[in-house]
Design a protein around this motif. Sequence first.
Motif, PDB file in Angstrom:
ATOM      1  N   PRO A 271       6.455  12.787  12.446  1.00 19.31           N
ATOM      2  CA  PRO A 271       5.502  13.250  11.430  1.00 19.31           C
ATOM      3  C   PRO A 271       4.302  13.923  12.099  1.00 19.31           C
ATOM      4  N   GLY A 272       3.867  14.982  11.508  1.00 19.03           N
ATOM      5  CA  GLY A 272       2.691  15.666  12.037  1.00 19.03           C
ATOM      6  C   GLY A 272       1.498  15.435  11.129  1.00 19.03           C
ATOM      7  N   THR A 273       0.335  15.394  11.695  1.00 23.23           N
ATOM      8  CA  THR A 273      -0.873  15.230  10.905  1.00 23.23           C
ATOM      9  C   THR A 273      -2.085  15.710  11.689  1.00 23.23           C
ATOM     10  N   THR A 274      -3.110  16.062  10.954  1.00 20.79           N
ATOM     11  CA  THR A 274      -4.380  16.424  11.583  1.00 20.79           C
ATOM     12  C   THR A 274      -5.484  15.475  11.144  1.00 20.79           C
ATOM     13  N   LYS A 275      -5.107  14.465  10.375  1.00 18.74           N
ATOM     14  CA  LYS A 275      -6.098  13.535   9.841  1.00 18.74           C
ATOM     15  C   LYS A 275      -5.807  12.107  10.322  1.00 18.74           C
ATOM     16  N   THR A 276      -6.854  11.436  10.761  1.00 17.52           N
ATOM     17  CA  THR A 276      -6.710  10.074  11.273  1.00 17.52           C
ATOM     18  C   THR A 276      -6.132   9.144  10.221  1.00 17.52           C
ATOM     19  N   ARG A 277      -6.562   9.280   8.977  1.00 16.15           N
ATOM     20  CA  ARG A 277      -6.058   8.380   7.926  1.00 16.15           C
ATOM     21  C   ARG A 277      -4.551   8.538   7.727  1.00 16.15           C
ATOM     22  N   HIS A 278      -4.043   9.769   7.894  1.00 20.18           N
ATOM     23  CA  HIS A 278      -2.597   9.976   7.771  1.00 20.18           C
ATOM     24  C   HIS A 278      -1.868   9.390   8.981  1.00 20.18           C
ATOM     25  N   LEU A 279      -2.475   9.496  10.152  1.00 17.39           N
ATOM     26  CA  LEU A 279      -1.888   8.894  11.350  1.00 17.39           C
ATOM     27  C   LEU A 279      -1.762   7.386  11.173  1.00 17.39           C
ATOM     28  N   LEU A 280      -2.822   6.759  10.674  1.00 14.37           N
ATOM     29  CA  LEU A 280      -2.803   5.309  10.453  1.00 14.37           C
ATOM     30  C   LEU A 280      -1.758   4.941   9.397  1.00 14.37           C
ATOM     31  N   ASP A 281      -1.648   5.768   8.358  1.00 16.18           N
ATOM     32  CA  ASP A 281      -0.636   5.541   7.332  1.00 16.18           C
ATOM     33  C   ASP A 281       0.754   5.623   7.952  1.00 16.18           C
ATOM     34  N   ASN A 282       0.989   6.648   8.785  1.00 13.89           N
ATOM     35  CA  ASN A 282       2.288   6.801   9.441  1.00 13.89           C
ATOM     36  C   ASN A 282       2.606   5.602  10.335  1.00 13.89           C
ATOM     37  N   LEU A 283       1.626   5.126  11.075  1.00 14.69           N
ATOM     38  CA  LEU A 283       1.845   3.977  11.956  1.00 14.69           C
ATOM     39  C   LEU A 283       2.219   2.724  11.170  1.00 14.69           C
ATOM     40  N   GLY A 284       1.762   2.634   9.935  1.00 17.51           N
ATOM     41  CA  GLY A 284       2.078   1.483   9.089  1.00 17.51           C
ATOM     42  C   GLY A 284       3.550   1.373   8.749  1.00 17.51           C
ATOM     43  N   ALA A 285       4.315   2.430   8.974  1.00 14.18           N
ATOM     44  CA  ALA A 285       5.755   2.391   8.701  1.00 14.18           C
ATOM     45  C   ALA A 285       6.453   1.333   9.550  1.00 14.18           C
TER      46      ALA A 285
END
Length: 93
Positions: free
Chosen positions: A37-51
């Motif tokens: 997954p690609g992202t430029t936002k920290t909140r999306h990175l944290l959401d992705n890590l929650g997987a």
Amino acid sequence: MRVIRLLQTWAKRHTCTPAQFALAWLQAQAPFVVPIPGTTKTRHLLDNLGADDVKLNANEWAQFRRELEKIQVQGFRLPEAVLKFSGVEARRK
């Protein structure tokens, strides 16, 4: 939209976001499937890590797959102009 609603239902059931559930499903596939997954936002990175915290047993994944397979997906994932620009359209012929 039916796929989105299915993801939302299962995500709610497992107290995660639809994005987390979708990534967890990809991670649960064969070991050679690696979502990037690609992202430029920290909140999306944290959401992705929650997987990584989304845990379903084999029966639950099988049930999800059965429900997903009932949905007929139609159309392309990108507009025709983008497909032509990327060369995907040419490979299809």
